[in-house]
Design a protein around this motif. Structure first.
Motif, PDB file in Angstrom:
ATOM      1  N   THR A  24      12.140  15.927  29.862  1.00 41.21           N
ATOM      2  CA  THR A  24      11.544  14.589  29.914  1.00 41.21           C
ATOM      3  C   THR A  24      10.384  14.403  28.932  1.00 41.21           C
ATOM      4  N   ALA A  25       9.614  15.475  28.685  1.00 39.91           N
ATOM      5  CA  ALA A  25       8.414  15.331  27.853  1.00 39.91           C
ATOM      6  C   ALA A  25       8.631  15.736  26.400  1.00 39.91           C
ATOM      7  N   ILE A  26       9.676  16.518  26.122  1.00 40.60           N
ATOM      8  CA  ILE A  26       9.870  17.005  24.753  1.00 40.60           C
ATOM      9  C   ILE A  26      11.250  16.645  24.212  1.00 40.60           C
ATOM     10  N   LEU A  27      12.301  17.098  24.888  1.00 40.90           N
ATOM     11  CA  LEU A  27      13.655  16.924  24.351  1.00 40.90           C
ATOM     12  C   LEU A  27      14.076  15.458  24.292  1.00 40.90           C
ATOM     13  N   ALA A  28      13.890  14.726  25.391  1.00 42.44           N
ATOM     14  CA  ALA A  28      14.299  13.317  25.427  1.00 42.44           C
ATOM     15  C   ALA A  28      13.554  12.470  24.391  1.00 42.44           C
ATOM     16  N   PRO A  29      12.219  12.598  24.256  1.00 42.69           N
ATOM     17  CA  PRO A  29      11.536  11.823  23.203  1.00 42.69           C
ATOM     18  C   PRO A  29      12.033  12.152  21.795  1.00 42.69           C
ATOM     19  N   ILE A  30      12.351  13.421  21.536  1.00 45.66           N
ATOM     20  CA  ILE A  30      12.848  13.793  20.207  1.00 45.66           C
ATOM     21  C   ILE A  30      14.199  13.140  19.953  1.00 45.66           C
ATOM     22  N   ILE A  31      15.069  13.146  20.968  1.00 46.55           N
ATOM     23  CA  ILE A  31      16.390  12.519  20.824  1.00 46.55           C
ATOM     24  C   ILE A  31      16.251  11.012  20.605  1.00 46.55           C
ATOM     25  N   LEU A  32      15.390  10.368  21.394  1.00 45.09           N
ATOM     26  CA  LEU A  32      15.167   8.926  21.232  1.00 45.09           C
ATOM     27  C   LEU A  32      14.567   8.609  19.864  1.00 45.09           C
ATOM     28  N   SER A  33      13.624   9.443  19.425  1.00 54.52           N
ATOM     29  CA  SER A  33      13.002   9.226  18.126  1.00 54.52           C
ATOM     30  C   SER A  33      14.026   9.357  17.006  1.00 54.52           C
ATOM     31  N   THR A  34      14.926  10.332  17.144  1.00 57.26           N
ATOM     32  CA  THR A  34      15.988  10.505  16.147  1.00 57.26           C
ATOM     33  C   THR A  34      16.896   9.281  16.114  1.00 57.26           C
ATOM     34  N   TYR A  35      17.225   8.759  17.301  1.00 61.08           N
ATOM     35  CA  TYR A  35      18.083   7.572  17.373  1.00 61.08           C
ATOM     36  C   TYR A  35      17.407   6.369  16.714  1.00 61.08           C
ATOM     37  N   TYR A  36      16.139   6.109  17.084  1.00 65.46           N
ATOM     38  CA  TYR A  36      15.433   4.950  16.528  1.00 65.46           C
ATOM     39  C   TYR A  36      15.224   5.078  15.019  1.00 65.46           C
ATOM     40  N   GLY A  37      15.218   6.314  14.526  1.00 68.97           N
ATOM     41  CA  GLY A  37      15.081   6.520  13.091  1.00 68.97           C
ATOM     42  C   GLY A  37      16.260   5.978  12.293  1.00 68.97           C
ATOM     43  N   ILE A  44       9.706  -4.374  19.289  1.00 71.59           N
ATOM     44  CA  ILE A  44       9.881  -5.496  20.214  1.00 71.59           C
ATOM     45  C   ILE A  44      11.242  -6.133  19.942  1.00 71.59           C
ATOM     46  N   GLY A  45      11.955  -6.439  21.002  1.00 71.37           N
ATOM     47  CA  GLY A  45      13.223  -7.143  20.833  1.00 71.37           C
ATOM     48  C   GLY A  45      14.379  -6.209  20.506  1.00 71.37           C
ATOM     49  N   ALA A  46      15.422  -6.794  19.947  1.00 72.06           N
ATOM     50  CA  ALA A  46      16.649  -6.050  19.678  1.00 72.06           C
ATOM     51  C   ALA A  46      16.532  -5.267  18.380  1.00 72.06           C
ATOM     52  N   SER A  47      17.464  -4.342  18.202  1.00 65.94           N
ATOM     53  CA  SER A  47      17.518  -3.543  16.979  1.00 65.94           C
ATOM     54  C   SER A  47      18.967  -3.371  16.567  1.00 65.94           C
ATOM     55  N   SER A  48      19.173  -3.020  15.328  1.00 72.04           N
ATOM     56  CA  SER A  48      20.528  -2.770  14.842  1.00 72.04           C
ATOM     57  C   SER A  48      20.569  -1.444  14.100  1.00 72.04           C
ATOM     58  N   PHE A  49      21.725  -0.819  14.118  1.00 65.85           N
ATOM     59  CA  PHE A  49      21.912   0.480  13.488  1.00 65.85           C
ATOM     60  C   PHE A  49      22.036   0.289  11.971  1.00 65.85           C
ATOM     61  N   ILE A  50      21.206   0.995  11.209  1.00 70.82           N
ATOM     62  CA  ILE A  50      21.234   0.843   9.747  1.00 70.82           C
ATOM     63  C   ILE A  50      21.517   2.163   9.033  1.00 70.82           C
ATOM     64  N   GLY A  51      21.903   3.180   9.783  1.00 68.52           N
ATOM     65  CA  GLY A  51      22.276   4.453   9.171  1.00 68.52           C
ATOM     66  C   GLY A  51      21.096   5.175   8.539  1.00 68.52           C
ATOM     67  N   ASN A  54      16.455   4.126   6.469  1.00 73.93           N
ATOM     68  CA  ASN A  54      15.045   4.508   6.630  1.00 73.93           C
ATOM     69  C   ASN A  54      14.733   5.783   5.860  1.00 73.93           C
ATOM     70  N   TYR A  55      15.653   6.723   5.871  1.00 79.31           N
ATOM     71  CA  TYR A  55      15.422   7.995   5.183  1.00 79.31           C
ATOM     72  C   TYR A  55      15.513   7.824   3.663  1.00 79.31           C
ATOM     73  N   LYS A  56      16.351   6.919   3.206  1.00 79.58           N
ATOM     74  CA  LYS A  56      16.404   6.619   1.770  1.00 79.58           C
ATOM     75  C   LYS A  56      15.086   5.988   1.321  1.00 79.58           C
ATOM     76  N   THR A  57      14.561   5.097   2.161  1.00 82.45           N
ATOM     77  CA  THR A  57      13.262   4.483   1.853  1.00 82.45           C
ATOM     78  C   THR A  57      12.164   5.532   1.852  1.00 82.45           C
ATOM     79  N   LEU A  58      12.260   6.457   2.792  1.00 85.83           N
ATOM     80  CA  LEU A  58      11.252   7.511   2.928  1.00 85.83           C
ATOM     81  C   LEU A  58      11.176   8.378   1.676  1.00 85.83           C
ATOM     82  N   ILE A  59      12.320   8.699   1.097  1.00 84.50           N
ATOM     83  CA  ILE A  59      12.359   9.550  -0.091  1.00 84.50           C
ATOM     84  C   ILE A  59      11.606   8.909  -1.257  1.00 84.50           C
ATOM     85  N   HIS A  60      11.670   7.587  -1.342  1.00 86.67           N
ATOM     86  CA  HIS A  60      11.030   6.876  -2.449  1.00 86.67           C
ATOM     87  C   HIS A  60       9.676   6.276  -2.059  1.00 86.67           C
TER      88      HIS A  60
END
Length: 290
Positions: A24-37, A44-51, A54-60
């Protein structure tokens, strides 16, 4: 008793509380964080999957690389400046006796028991270009120019100084504990053989302190990567983004710019860097040991 601890139900019941906390304190937050990434969630509100966007933006993202560079600079400062001084201080403290030893141990550890907010605002006053302590000392020495330690070009070094100073007590205390656990007989034997103080340090203290050094260096690198509170209160990452660190930049993106998905992508990269650093340090120390 042996039959009791070989019972699978008993074993599971003993392990369950720790497993629940871990999930609950470590594994689940990491999994959720990976998903939201992988989403464009704003927090706030809805979200959509963009593959991997975010990581492509991060590299640059130049600010991300600045934050990583600052974390690496702080790691080097911890390992090359703070730790040698902390170890030498621990060795010197070990040679003191009685109340003097306890007094100096407390003095060196005082910054670590003071609130981070107090530390940050204290150094803000010291660095103040109008009435700060540094300005007053420079003027007393005859310097008439303007110096702003938290200004552009100077801020990162001023922040590194505060962080290295603030963490000195913890490093010193860990090394002090390691020195205290060395058998005094080793030093007595070295003294009988005529070994000097420097030889005793390099051939007895340092080799026997290897496990302590490994733990302390690993903790220092991880601490450098996750610096947040002091930096945020001292400069908030400014001027511009000169003093951004990975944790402070993550906070800025997720909670100030409302790029929660992008902030989680940074957090995943942050976890990956921490894991790689830990594994690399463990292998490095293992090879040195062999």
């Amino acid at each position: 008793m042996h039959n009791l601890y070989s019972n699978k139900k008993v074993i599971f019941s003993l392990m369950a509380p720790g497993l629940i906390v871990f999930v609950t304190a470590i594994l689940a937050p990491i999994i959720l964080s990976t998903y939201y990434g992988f989403t464009n969630f704003s927090g706030i509100g809805a979200s959509s999957f963009i593959g991997l966007e975010n990581y492509k933006t991060l590299i640059h993202d130049s600010v991300f690389w600045t934050a990583l560079r600052n974390s690496l600079l702080l790691s080097i400062g911890f390992i090359c400046i703070q730790h040698p001084l902390a170890m030498l201080t621990a060795v010197k403290l070990d040679k003191l006796q009685g109340k003097t030893e306890g007094l100096f141990r407390c003095i060196f550890f005082i910054p670590n028991v003071i609130s981070v907010a107090v530390i940050a605002y204290l150094w803000k006053f010291i660095y103040n270009p109008s009435f700060g302590l540094i300005t007053k000392v420079l003027r007393a020495l005859g310097y008439t120019g303007q110096l702003n330690p938290l200004g552009a070009g100077n801020a990162i070094w001023a922040v590194l100084l505060v962080l290295i100073w603030h963490g000195f007590g913890w490093g010193m205390l860990i090394y002090y504990t390691g020195v205290k656990n060395i058998d005094p007989v080793m030093y007595e034997a070295a003294a009988i053989d005529g070994a000097s103080g420097s030889k005793t340090f390099f051939y007895i203290t340092l080799p026997l302190m290897k496990p302590v050094i490994q733990v302390n260096v690993t903790m220092a690198v991880i601490s450098a990567l996750k610096q947040m509170e002091t930096v945020y209160l001292l400069t908030a990452g400014g001027p511009g983004n000169e003093t951004q660190f990975m944790a402070s930049y993550l906070y800025k993106q997720a909670f100030q710019s409302y790029k929660y998905g992008y902030g989680n992508a940074i957090s995943v990269a942050f976890i990956a860097i921490c894991l790689v650093s830990t594994v690399a340090l463990n292998r490095l120390f293992a090879e040195r040991g062999e």
